[in-house]
Design a protein around this motif. Structure first.
Motif, PDB file in Angstrom:
ATOM      1  N   LEU A  88       0.810  -1.453  -0.014  1.00 17.11           N
ATOM      2  CA  LEU A  88       0.025  -0.158   0.015  1.00 17.11           C
ATOM      3  C   LEU A  88       1.025   1.363   0.063  1.00 17.11           C
ATOM      4  O   LEU A  88       0.879   2.116  -0.878  1.00 17.11           O
ATOM      5  N   THR A  89       1.677   1.472   0.951  1.00 18.33           N
ATOM      6  CA  THR A  89       2.566   2.522   0.981  1.00 18.33           C
ATOM      7  C   THR A  89       3.442   2.669  -0.377  1.00 18.33           C
ATOM      8  O   THR A  89       3.634   3.851  -0.960  1.00 18.33           O
ATOM      9  N   LYS A  90       3.975   1.410  -0.917  1.00 17.56           N
ATOM     10  CA  LYS A  90       4.742   1.658  -2.029  1.00 17.56           C
ATOM     11  C   LYS A  90       3.744   2.302  -3.269  1.00 17.56           C
ATOM     12  O   LYS A  90       4.373   2.854  -3.947  1.00 17.56           O
ATOM     13  N   GLN A 155       4.931  14.100   5.272  1.00 11.82           N
ATOM     14  CA  GLN A 155       6.145  15.033   5.520  1.00 11.82           C
ATOM     15  C   GLN A 155       7.212  14.247   4.828  1.00 11.82           C
ATOM     16  O   GLN A 155       8.076  15.189   4.174  1.00 11.82           O
ATOM     17  N   VAL A 156       7.585  13.193   4.860  1.00 17.71           N
ATOM     18  CA  VAL A 156       8.581  12.460   4.209  1.00 17.71           C
ATOM     19  C   VAL A 156       8.435  12.531   2.737  1.00 17.71           C
ATOM     20  O   VAL A 156       9.257  12.778   2.099  1.00 17.71           O
ATOM     21  N   ILE A 157       7.197  12.323   2.220  1.00 13.66           N
ATOM     22  CA  ILE A 157       6.997  12.308   0.650  1.00 13.66           C
ATOM     23  C   ILE A 157       7.396  13.626   0.253  1.00 13.66           C
ATOM     24  O   ILE A 157       7.948  13.914  -0.684  1.00 13.66           O
ATOM     25  N   GLN A 174       9.522   1.713   2.088  1.00 10.71           N
ATOM     26  CA  GLN A 174      10.260   0.742   3.132  1.00 10.71           C
ATOM     27  C   GLN A 174      10.443   1.481   4.549  1.00 10.71           C
ATOM     28  O   GLN A 174      10.086   0.936   5.432  1.00 10.71           O
ATOM     29  N   LEU A 175      11.042   2.852   4.143  1.00 10.02           N
ATOM     30  CA  LEU A 175      11.418   3.459   5.146  1.00 10.02           C
ATOM     31  C   LEU A 175      10.064   4.146   6.016  1.00 10.02           C
ATOM     32  O   LEU A 175       9.959   3.976   7.206  1.00 10.02           O
ATOM     33  N   ILE A 176       8.995   4.444   5.442  1.00  8.82           N
ATOM     34  CA  ILE A 176       7.839   4.930   6.022  1.00  8.82           C
ATOM     35  C   ILE A 176       6.949   3.613   6.632  1.00  8.82           C
ATOM     36  O   ILE A 176       6.604   3.799   7.880  1.00  8.82           O
ATOM     37  N   LEU A 184      11.181   4.037  16.263  1.00 15.81           N
ATOM     38  CA  LEU A 184      12.494   4.282  16.334  1.00 15.81           C
ATOM     39  C   LEU A 184      13.165   3.121  16.460  1.00 15.81           C
ATOM     40  O   LEU A 184      14.532   2.973  16.117  1.00 15.81           O
ATOM     41  N   SER A 185      12.735   2.001  16.956  1.00 18.96           N
ATOM     42  CA  SER A 185      13.403   0.849  17.231  1.00 18.96           C
ATOM     43  C   SER A 185      13.993   0.340  15.725  1.00 18.96           C
ATOM     44  O   SER A 185      15.091  -0.569  15.901  1.00 18.96           O
ATOM     45  N   PHE A 186      13.407   0.630  14.650  1.00 26.02           N
ATOM     46  CA  PHE A 186      13.889   0.032  13.365  1.00 26.02           C
ATOM     47  C   PHE A 186      15.174   0.599  13.057  1.00 26.02           C
ATOM     48  O   PHE A 186      16.207  -0.127  12.345  1.00 26.02           O
TER      49      PHE A 186
END
Length: 192
Positions: A88-90, A155-157, A174-176, A184-186
């Motif tokens: 979905l995000t992709k 905001q990232v986009i 993938q980042l999102i 933050l653990s990733f």
């Protein structure tokens, strides 16, 4: 005769949309005049007014087309697992990349806040639906989590578009997705 008229009407609307998008690269919609819009599109004012009430209605129609396309694209999928959420995000990021010029303009400094709010509403609705089916959290909590996730993703986009889309849509998705699912653990696992 009708198809020639329809083509002319379509052409007029297309040049008006293109002209407004170019002007929005220079200034906010509030500073765009009908006169300069018509000059840029090479049409007269009466032709403009036969299609749109003002520059705000024209902008709304441009936003509406993008929103409808995005909604249709996203609603065709059933995203229930984490891998489907990544898809979905992709798909969202790929869609933005396909429409990068328009999206960058509409999400940029001179675009209207209404577009960003409408994009947020669609993605928020899809996330709430997905997460309600998966989790046993209260709806109130889910709404806040979805709002936080969608705002951060937009905001990232926006930043990715402004920086020239150096990373691939897959990398941004993938980042999102990692941040959404792991917080933050990733970062602890991705730095190794």
């Amino acid at each position: 005769m009708t198809s020639k008229l329809d083509r002319r009407k379509q052409y007029t609307r297309m040049v008006l949309k293109d002209s407004l998008m170019k002007l929005l690269l220079e200034k906010p919609v509030a500073n765009v005049t009908i006169k300069e819009l018509c000059e840029r599109a090479d049409i007269n004012r009466s032709t403009f007014y036969s299609h749109y009430k003002d520059q705000y209605e024209l902008l709304y129609k441009i936003e509406e087309e993008i929103i409808e396309e995005m909604y249709l694209t996203l609603s065709q999928h059933n995203f229930t697992s984490e891998s489907e959420t990544l898809q979905l995000t992709k798909r969202i990021v790929e869609y933005v990349a396909e429409k990068s010029e328009v999206c960058q303009t509409l999400l940029g400094d001179h675009g209207s806040n209404s577009f960003q709010k409408r994009v947020m509403a669609i993605t928020h609705e899809l996330l709430i639906k997905k997460w309600t089916d998966e989790n046993h959290l209260q709806l109130k909590t889910l709404k806040y989590v979805a709002l936080f996730t969608v705002s951060g993703g937009i905001q990232v986009i926006q930043h990715w578009l402004a920086e020239g889309m150096i990373e691939s849509p897959e990398e941004i998705a993938q980042l999102i997705n990692d941040f959404t699912n792991k917080g933050l653990s990733f970062m602890n696992t991705s730095n190794h």
